[in-house]
Design a protein around this motif. Structure first.
Motif, mmCIF file in Angstrom:
data_model
loop_
_atom_site.group_PDB
_atom_site.id
_atom_site.type_symbol
_atom_site.label_atom_id
_atom_site.label_comp_id
_atom_site.label_asym_id
_atom_site.label_seq_id
_atom_site.Cartn_x
_atom_site.Cartn_y
_atom_site.Cartn_z
ATOM 1 N N HIS A 30 -1.370 45.031 -1.182
ATOM 2 C CA HIS A 30 0.071 45.973 -1.596
ATOM 3 C C HIS A 30 0.613 45.519 -2.506
ATOM 4 C CE1 HIS A 30 0.205 48.683 2.108
ATOM 5 N NE2 HIS A 30 -0.039 47.345 2.835
ATOM 6 N N ASP A 276 12.436 43.769 1.578
ATOM 7 C CA ASP A 276 12.214 44.998 1.705
ATOM 8 C C ASP A 276 11.021 45.503 2.296
ATOM 9 O OD1 ASP A 276 15.293 45.779 1.969
ATOM 10 O OD2 ASP A 276 14.540 46.570 -0.578
ATOM 11 N N SER A 279 9.731 44.066 6.121
ATOM 12 C CA SER A 279 10.516 45.230 6.631
ATOM 13 C C SER A 279 9.165 46.335 7.237
ATOM 14 C CB SER A 279 11.714 45.823 6.601
ATOM 15 O OG SER A 279 12.611 44.631 6.430
ATOM 16 N N LYS A 280 8.774 46.481 5.390
ATOM 17 C CA LYS A 280 7.712 47.613 6.163
ATOM 18 C C LYS A 280 6.592 46.254 6.365
ATOM 19 C CE LYS A 280 10.133 50.078 2.638
ATOM 20 N NZ LYS A 280 10.290 50.933 0.951
ATOM 21 N N ASP A 430 7.219 48.682 11.593
ATOM 22 C CA ASP A 430 7.077 47.722 10.953
ATOM 23 C C ASP A 430 7.894 46.805 11.679
ATOM 24 O OD1 ASP A 430 9.788 48.477 12.426
ATOM 25 O OD2 ASP A 430 10.245 50.317 11.034
#
Length: 502
Positions: A30, A276, A279-280, A430
């Motif tokens: 990622h 953010d 959260s994913k 999530d």
């Protein structure tokens, strides 16, 4: 959870993770969110100005070796063995100890057979008690805690322990020595196979002959082939973690409870660029408090695909410790952990018997493996004895097939597909959905959640667990399950069908 295993031979020269992305080139990462340089600098300064960045502290860990006078194999000795085990990690040493109990002639080959295993291993106490290994734990906690969020904490009435790497290796090596195992200090360069015999070629030119070669050299092995069917290809998940054993000024955790999972994210409140991402692709804290000033801490991505950025994991850990008010004074040990989870099993029809990290026994949903490795070794050893210790002297493909089926009978392969289904489901959740999942999961009867974590459920048990989990889930969680599980469920059915005809 993943601090589980280092089953690689040869051991790395420094304390590193179990494998690198280059070992599995399909493991993408990622991307870390890029910030303007001025914003990034200011954010990091604000993140560390009060407590400092513990990542700047150098680990004080110094690799050590056991002080043992091993029975070495000399090149001038007769080179014929019944079993040759490649790798002296926990899997290799445990299997050598168990096989040699039957009087079978065993040789264990490793570049550094006496080196200490670098990773921290955690296990449930009842698992090691059942194996007679409870004396190999250096610390136990009567309970484990799960922080679902800032408002909900669950407590598990199941004793958890930290494995003493030194005690465990000493015990297993002593058993090997007592049973007559021979050790050879070398790196395996090549394995040549004939109909009823294999030749292990070492990097110093020495050749060892054996009826059975066991590959216990870990995830990066070049000697084990895998099923490349299109339905199974490139479907690894990855657990990645950064762990440290540290001396601190203090910490907020109870000394009688280890922290199995801390899913809170309030520490990211002032760092939206991290929040953010979390959260994913959420991470949690795993913690083993030894005293008010000594604690093992590990920030962990349970499973992700592509693998989460290691830099993201470390930054989240810095933010978490700062928020908890944990000031790190000394880093006694550190470790990087990257564990492939799920994926295809090794191809059954081959002339090497994989055992350990390369044999598919890593729990696809949790990364656990040490306790299961210790438990499987006696079963596999008994099968080896039935073949090599009998008057029939079963060898060749029949030998490998019999031993393989002792480790992976058809029902266990079916159950593994169910665990892989659990992994695929977790990959789609999530942070909030993950919290809801574990809130319902740990509300199940202990028989189910304990059996799931310990890889002990039968196919029927897994079906009952799934129904019970759906019943305990909130309405929103049920919706998540219904909308996000069809594809993993189709994969599960397809893979079970393949196992049935394979």
């Amino acid at each position: 959870m993943g601090t589980s295993l280092m089953l690689i031979s040869p051991p790395p020269p420094t304390k590193t993770h179990q494998l690198t992305p280059s070992t599995f080139p399909f493991l993408k990462t990622h991307q870390t969110i890029s910030l303007p340089s001025s914003r990034k600098t200011n954010t990091m300064i604000n993140s560390t100005k009060k407590f400092g960045n513990f990542l700047d502290l150098k680990s004080e860990y110094q690799p050590e070796a056991l002080d043992f006078d091993l029975p070495w194999h000399h090149p001038s000795d007769r080179s014929q063995f019944d079993v040759i085990i490649v790798g002296a990690g926990p899997a290799g040493i445990r299997l050598a100890e168990q096989v040699s109990l039957y009087g079978i002639k065993v040789c264990c080959v490793d570049p550094n057979p006496l080196s200490m295993w670098p990773n921290n291993y955690g296990v449930w106490l009842d698992e090691f008690e059942g194996l007679g290994l409870e004396d190999c734990l250096d610390k136990t906690w009567p309970m484990a805690s799960i922080y679902i969020d800032d408002n909900k904490t669950k407590y598990l009435d199941r004793c958890y322990g930290r494995v003493s790497r030194k005690k465990l290796k000493e015990k297993l090596v002593k058993g090997c020595v007592f049973n007559g195992v021979r050790f050879y200090k070398a790196k395996v360069w090549e394995i040549k196979h004939h109909e009823f015999e294999s030749i292990v070629v070492c990097d110093d030119g020495t050749k060892l002959k054996g009826s059975l070669v066991v590959d216990a050299s870990g995830f990066g092995s070049n000697f084990t082939d895998y099923d490349n069917h299109k339905l199974r290809k490139k479907n690894y998940g990855c657990q990645i973690a950064h762990g440290v054993l540290v001396e601190v000024d203090g910490h907020p955790f109870d000394l009688d409870k280890m922290v199995l999972m801390d899913w809170r994210d309030s520490h990211l409140g002032n760092e939206p660029y991290l929040r953010d991402g979390n959260s994913k692709f959420p991470t949690f804290l795993y913690a083993m408090p030894f005293s008010s000033n000594l604690i093992f801490l590990e920030e962990t991505s349970l499973v992700s695909r592509p693998v989460l950025s290691y830099m993201d994991v470390k930054r989240r850990m810095v933010a978490r410790l700062r928020h908890l008010g944990i000031n790190v004074k000394r880093v006694l040990e550190d470790e990087k952990c990257l564990i492939p989870m799920g994926g295809p099993l090794p191809r059954i029809s081959q002339n090497v018997m994989p055992f350990g990290g390369n044999s598919g026994i890593v729990h696809p949903s949790t990364g656990y493996m040490v306790a299961r490795t210790m438990a499987l070794a006696p079963i596999v050893a008994a099968s080896i004895n039935e073949c090599l210790g009998s008057t029939r002297m079963i060898r060749g493909k029949n030998l490998y097939a019999n031993v393989w089926n002792s480790m992976w009978p058809i029902e266990r392969r079916f159950v593994r597909e169910c665990y892989c289904f659990g992994m695929e489901t977790l990959l789609k959740l999530d942070l909030n959905e993950t919290r809801s999942f574990f809130d319902a999961f740990f509300d199940l009867k202990p028989y189910y959640w304990q059996g799931f974590l310990s890889s002990k459920l039968s196919l029927k048990d897994f079906a009952l667990l799934s129904l019970s989990l759906f019943g305990h889930a909130s309405n929103s969680s049920r919706f998540d399950i219904v909308t996000k599980c069809p594809v993993p469920l189709a994969q599960l059915i397809g893979n079970i069908a393949l196992e049935s005809i394979g």
